[in-house]
Design a protein around this motif. Structure first.
Motif, mmCIF file in Angstrom:
data_model
loop_
_atom_site.group_PDB
_atom_site.id
_atom_site.type_symbol
_atom_site.label_atom_id
_atom_site.label_comp_id
_atom_site.label_asym_id
_atom_site.label_seq_id
_atom_site.Cartn_x
_atom_site.Cartn_y
_atom_site.Cartn_z
ATOM 1 N N THR A 34 -26.933 2.273 18.621
ATOM 2 C CA THR A 34 -26.917 0.776 19.059
ATOM 3 C C THR A 34 -27.802 0.673 20.311
ATOM 4 N N ALA A 35 -27.446 1.625 21.403
ATOM 5 C CA ALA A 35 -28.287 1.589 22.510
ATOM 6 C C ALA A 35 -29.466 1.620 22.297
ATOM 7 N N THR A 39 -25.099 -4.911 15.999
ATOM 8 C CA THR A 39 -23.941 -4.241 15.508
ATOM 9 C C THR A 39 -24.083 -3.509 14.273
ATOM 10 N N VAL A 67 -22.984 4.729 19.040
ATOM 11 C CA VAL A 67 -23.169 3.930 20.156
ATOM 12 C C VAL A 67 -24.495 4.483 20.696
ATOM 13 N N LEU A 104 -18.872 8.618 16.476
ATOM 14 C CA LEU A 104 -18.686 7.592 17.525
ATOM 15 C C LEU A 104 -19.761 7.589 18.403
ATOM 16 N N ILE A 105 -20.208 8.871 18.987
ATOM 17 C CA ILE A 105 -21.608 9.049 19.900
ATOM 18 C C ILE A 105 -22.813 8.443 19.235
ATOM 19 N N GLY A 122 -26.292 4.803 12.959
ATOM 20 C CA GLY A 122 -25.449 6.003 13.680
ATOM 21 C C GLY A 122 -24.820 6.717 12.636
#
Length: 253
Positions: A158-159, A112, A155, A151-152, A119
């Motif tokens: 993180t992915a 996280t 995410v 936000l994208i 990000g």
């Protein structure tokens, strides 16, 4: 009143080329981090190469996509110093994330923290690259759309970090890199959808399309060379190309 803005001045050419760069960087980065985790030898070197590959892929994607960005049909002029700084930011933030999960694993807390930092850094690279644009009246942004783009980015980062540590097979890595390429490119165009240009900028001094292409070729030469070097290293290392256990099975046969 706002000036007319387009992100697709050359049609599908720039978004497709931008996606391919994001995908290539992600694919090389995944294979390098897989090599670092599977074998353990020279882990720092392989993680660094993976970070450079992903960072250069993301940055090159951004500026190839920006070649299609026009205001009232005119290409914009960029500050080369800020442009290079955005490249360094992209590589640095990806390196922090990759090294965090590379040495501390993909526990929820570590993943996280690394995903959020990376990000936010990728988003910072994007908007720093936008700040390199010369527009007399400046650009305005729709903050909700900016928030969505961030936000994208978080995410997607993180992915990507999870996939780098968890996806080892060649086919699985290929599929993961395609998804990452779509996500990163989507983040860029979401961020670009937030741009608003005051009509006063209509008379801004710009450079020609030919000048813009020349500028981009100079700017992306270094990152492209880094990606080519990474590709060559990956191609000549069997542990990187093959999936888990495949190299060992070949050696035993």
């Amino acid at each position: 009143m706002e000036a007319t803005v387009s992100n697709f001045h050359y049609g599908a050419v720039t978004p497709v080329a931008a996606f391919l760069m994001a995908w290539l960087g992600a694919a090389l980065g995944l294979r390098c981090t897989t090599r670092a985790i599977r074998r353990g030898s020279n882990r720092v070197g392989w993680l660094a190469l993976g970070a450079v590959s992903i960072g250069c892929g993301i940055w090159t994607m951004h500026f190839i996509a920006m070649a299609g960005f026009t205001i009232d049909g005119m290409s914009m002029k960029y500050d080369s110093g800020i442009t290079v700084l955005s490249l360094l930011v992209a590589i640095a933030v990806v390196a922090v994330g990759v090294f965090l999960v590379g040495f501390r694993g993909t526990g929820t807390g570590v993943l996280t923290a690394a995903g959020i930092f990376t990000g936010l850094g990728v988003a910072a690279m994007h908007y720093l690259g936008m700040a390199a644009m010369h527009t007399p009246g400046g650009l305005r942004y729709s903050y909700p759309t900016v928030g969505l783009s961030i936000l994208i980015a978080v995410v997607a980062a993180t992915a990507a970090l999870w996939a780098a540590m968890s996806v080892h097979g060649l086919r699985a890595s290929f599929a993961a890199s395609l998804i990452m390429g779509v996500a990163v490119t989507g983040m860029h165009y979401t961020g670009m959808a937030a741009v608003e240009v005051p009509f006063d900028n209509h008379g801004a001094v710009t450079q020609s399309s030919a000048g813009m292409i020349s500028f981009l070729l100079v700017m992306v030469a270094g990152p492209l060379a880094a990606l080519v070097m990474s590709a060559v290293i990956v191609m000549f290392d069997g542990d990187v190309i093959l999936g888990p256990g495949e190299q060992d099975r070949l050696r035993a046969s």
